[in-house]
Design a protein around this motif. Structure first.
Motif, PDB file in Angstrom:
ATOM      1  N   UNK A  39       0.835  -1.116  -0.135  1.00  0.00           N
ATOM      2  CA  UNK A  39       0.158  -0.080   0.057  1.00  0.00           C
ATOM      3  C   UNK A  39       0.898   1.171  -0.193  1.00  0.00           C
ATOM      4  N   UNK A  40       1.840   1.086   0.916  1.00  0.00           N
ATOM      5  CA  UNK A  40       2.916   2.501   0.754  1.00  0.00           C
ATOM      6  C   UNK A  40       3.596   2.577  -0.534  1.00  0.00           C
ATOM      7  N   UNK A  41       4.119   1.492  -1.087  1.00  0.00           N
ATOM      8  CA  UNK A  41       4.672   1.428  -2.272  1.00  0.00           C
ATOM      9  C   UNK A  41       3.733   2.163  -3.483  1.00  0.00           C
ATOM     10  N   UNK A  42       2.373   1.621  -3.375  1.00  0.00           N
ATOM     11  CA  UNK A  42       1.411   2.210  -4.451  1.00  0.00           C
ATOM     12  C   UNK A  42       1.154   3.923  -4.186  1.00  0.00           C
ATOM     13  N   UNK A  43       1.137   3.997  -2.912  1.00  0.00           N
ATOM     14  CA  UNK A  43       1.036   5.461  -2.320  1.00  0.00           C
ATOM     15  C   UNK A  43       2.151   6.332  -2.974  1.00  0.00           C
ATOM     16  N   UNK A  44       3.389   5.755  -2.938  1.00  0.00           N
ATOM     17  CA  UNK A  44       4.827   6.523  -3.009  1.00  0.00           C
ATOM     18  C   UNK A  44       4.830   6.635  -4.636  1.00  0.00           C
ATOM     19  N   UNK A  45       4.442   5.410  -5.564  1.00  0.00           N
ATOM     20  CA  UNK A  45       4.375   5.758  -6.936  1.00  0.00           C
ATOM     21  C   UNK A  45       3.608   6.677  -7.724  1.00  0.00           C
ATOM     22  N   UNK A  46       2.264   6.561  -6.735  1.00  0.00           N
ATOM     23  CA  UNK A  46       1.236   7.427  -7.220  1.00  0.00           C
ATOM     24  C   UNK A  46       1.896   8.907  -7.024  1.00  0.00           C
ATOM     25  N   UNK A  47       2.259   9.410  -5.666  1.00  0.00           N
ATOM     26  CA  UNK A  47       2.843  10.562  -5.564  1.00  0.00           C
ATOM     27  C   UNK A  47       4.034  11.004  -6.565  1.00  0.00           C
ATOM     28  N   UNK A  48       4.577  10.063  -6.961  1.00  0.00           N
ATOM     29  CA  UNK A  48       5.824  10.406  -7.833  1.00  0.00           C
ATOM     30  C   UNK A  48       5.397  10.179  -9.459  1.00  0.00           C
ATOM     31  N   UNK A  49       4.093   9.946  -9.646  1.00  0.00           N
ATOM     32  CA  UNK A  49       4.009   9.464 -11.007  1.00  0.00           C
ATOM     33  C   UNK A  49       4.468  10.196 -12.129  1.00  0.00           C
ATOM     34  N   UNK A  50       4.550  11.597 -12.080  1.00  0.00           N
ATOM     35  CA  UNK A  50       4.755  12.458 -13.250  1.00  0.00           C
ATOM     36  C   UNK A  50       6.367  12.612 -13.210  1.00  0.00           C
ATOM     37  N   UNK A  51       7.132  12.097 -12.237  1.00  0.00           N
ATOM     38  CA  UNK A  51       8.524  12.133 -12.113  1.00  0.00           C
ATOM     39  C   UNK A  51       9.299  11.091 -12.507  1.00  0.00           C
ATOM     40  N   UNK A  52      10.451  11.047 -12.735  1.00  0.00           N
ATOM     41  CA  UNK A  52      11.235   9.804 -13.038  1.00  0.00           C
ATOM     42  C   UNK A  52      11.751   9.521 -11.548  1.00  0.00           C
ATOM     43  N   UNK A  53      11.624   8.120 -11.082  1.00  0.00           N
ATOM     44  CA  UNK A  53      12.307   8.126  -9.660  1.00  0.00           C
ATOM     45  C   UNK A  53      13.583   7.121  -9.934  1.00  0.00           C
ATOM     46  N   UNK A  54      14.192   6.946  -8.809  1.00  0.00           N
ATOM     47  CA  UNK A  54      15.271   5.844  -8.816  1.00  0.00           C
ATOM     48  C   UNK A  54      14.976   4.795  -7.633  1.00  0.00           C
ATOM     49  N   UNK A  55      14.687   3.646  -8.338  1.00  0.00           N
ATOM     50  CA  UNK A  55      14.480   2.591  -7.433  1.00  0.00           C
ATOM     51  C   UNK A  55      15.704   1.858  -6.995  1.00  0.00           C
ATOM     52  N   UNK A  56      15.478   1.502  -5.843  1.00  0.00           N
ATOM     53  CA  UNK A  56      16.732   0.978  -4.923  1.00  0.00           C
ATOM     54  C   UNK A  56      16.116  -0.480  -4.379  1.00  0.00           C
ATOM     55  N   UNK A  57      16.915  -1.436  -4.289  1.00  0.00           N
ATOM     56  CA  UNK A  57      16.653  -2.743  -3.689  1.00  0.00           C
ATOM     57  C   UNK A  57      17.879  -2.884  -2.774  1.00  0.00           C
ATOM     58  N   UNK A  58      18.415  -4.023  -2.775  1.00  0.00           N
ATOM     59  CA  UNK A  58      19.478  -4.270  -1.667  1.00  0.00           C
ATOM     60  C   UNK A  58      20.736  -3.517  -1.613  1.00  0.00           C
ATOM     61  N   UNK A  59      20.749  -2.690  -2.710  1.00  0.00           N
ATOM     62  CA  UNK A  59      22.145  -1.892  -3.176  1.00  0.00           C
ATOM     63  C   UNK A  59      23.270  -2.799  -3.325  1.00  0.00           C
ATOM     64  N   UNK A  60      23.301  -3.829  -3.849  1.00  0.00           N
ATOM     65  CA  UNK A  60      24.238  -4.814  -3.905  1.00  0.00           C
ATOM     66  C   UNK A  60      24.970  -4.664  -5.166  1.00  0.00           C
ATOM     67  N   UNK A  61      24.279  -4.161  -6.325  1.00  0.00           N
ATOM     68  CA  UNK A  61      24.870  -4.420  -7.454  1.00  0.00           C
ATOM     69  C   UNK A  61      24.851  -2.880  -8.352  1.00  0.00           C
TER      70      UNK A  61
END
Ligand code: EPU
Length: 343
Positions: free
Chosen positions: A32-54
């Motif tokens: 739910x938080x992820x959907x909310x965040x993506x909705x908030x930034x929908x007009x912008x390019x975002x940078x996605x991060x996971x484990x930061x290992x690569x």
């Protein structure tokens, strides 16, 4: 409510331990938080991060950083000795491997100690010691960053290859992976599961350990081998293999063999072989080399390390010197496996 942090240092969140700041940072921990965040930034390019290992951070990140931290593991189906396990994207990969061993679920024991998260494992089709993610992958759930539509991608959809998938090619930057589903063998139901022990170093290590062969001892063998040659990112910053093992034409390989008869190779198909980049880098004289705090690991030349305060640019510079030296000596262009951020 999503919480946004400004000027957030990503040093602790990337295994290279590079200090770089995110202008805006948020870490959704539920779907739910992820959907909310993506909705908030929908007009912008975002940078996605996971484990930061690569990733190698070359600069501060101007785009909003969305750190996918969704947690949860669930059995969604149990049939004919197989379990379909749904794993949320922010689960740590190695902890997942340990959980599966504890639950007697077989299939990913050879992938112990690979850094990173479950949700980013499909991007480069993580692999080690004769097993790749694709061997147990069933499907994954993704969210389209533009339409916010949720979709399920199958094994075929993901087009997995050696350290490769649709997420590095035609679907690059299009989706966030919210969960993966793995098809694992339930050892409480099935007796004849064949473990993959044919990778050279594994057999030797199992012989040294001299105990019963179980998924737990197999994972322990992998852990022993990896810890003996790969640096622990908590102690010394690194991103595992910095380069991919190059795949070259057989004729070219035979040519190189005339000058360098010891060059190892692994079969790929009729026309091609894969050669170990670690060997090429080692023989080009870079093993253990250091330019300030940017270095090459002294036990595995494929791994670049941050001895303390190296910047992403210093590590990149060293990687370019290595690429040039390998090219000059063997005529082979080695490509980075690690994602260079903001190049
Ligand atoms: N070698 C050297 N010198 C070195 C390093 C390697 O001569 O400094 C030689 C080894 O003696 C061996 C060959 O190169 O003959 C291959 O080395 P190794 O078995 O260590 O594996 P690798 O090809 O270097 C790949 C994966 C690793 C994975 C191992 C085991 C890639 C890019 N790397 O490494 O993956 O753990 O096989 O399956 O495919 C990662 O992706 O981060 C990673 C660590």
């Amino acid at each position: 409510m999503i919480e946004i942090h400004h000027n957030y240092n990503l040093k602790e969140l990337n295994t290279f331990g590079i200090s770089a700041f995110a202008k805006a940072y948020t870490a959704p921990s539920s779907r739910q938080q992820l959907m909310e965040t993506l909705g908030y930034y929908v007009a912008e390019d975002i940078f996605l991060m996971g484990g930061g290992s690569n990733m190698l951070l070359l600069d501060d990140i101007q785009k909003p950083v969305v750190h996918v931290c969704l947690k949860g593991i669930e059995r969604v189906e149990e049939k004919d000795g197989k379990v379909l396990l749904k794993v949320m994207a922010g689960e740590n990969w190695h902890e997942l491997v340990m959980y599966c061993i504890d639950q007697q679920l077989a299939g990913i024991e050879n992938l112990a100690l690979i850094p990173g998260n479950a949700g980013t494992a499909p991007i480069q089709n993580i692999g080690a010691y004769g097993v790749e993610l694709k061997d147990v992958f069933h499907s994954c759930e993704v969210i389209d960053l533009k339409s916010l539509e949720c979709k399920k991608l199958s094994l075929e959809d993901c087009k997995f290859g050696y350290r490769d998938s649709i997420f590095k090619n035609e679907a690059k930057g299009r989706y966030v992976i919210s969960s993966v589903q793995l098809e694992l063998t339930d050892l409480t139901q099935v007796e004849n599961y064949t473990m993959k022990t044919d990778y050279g170093a594994i057999k030797q290590e199992l012989d040294i350990m001299d105990g019963e062969l179980t998924i737990s001892s197999l994972a322990q063998a992998v852990i022993n081998i990896r810890s003996s040659k790969l640096p622990d990112p908590k102690v010394i910053g690194n991103s595992g293999s910095f380069f991919k093992n190059p795949i070259i034409k057989k004729e070219k390989y035979e040519d190189i063999l005339r000058m360098h008869p010891q060059l190892p190779s692994y079969p790929v198909d009729e026309m091609h072989v894969k050669v170990p980049a670690g060997w090429l880098i080692d023989r080009s004289g870079f093993k253990g080399k250091r330019n300030g705090d940017a270095g090459v690991h002294d036990k595995q030349a494929l791994v670049l390390v941050n001895h303390g305060k190296a910047t992403g640019k210093e590590i990149l510079e060293l990687s370019k010197q290595i690429q040039q030296a390998v090219k000059d000596r063997y005529g082979i262009q080695i490509e980075t496996e690690v994602n260079l951020i903001n190049e």
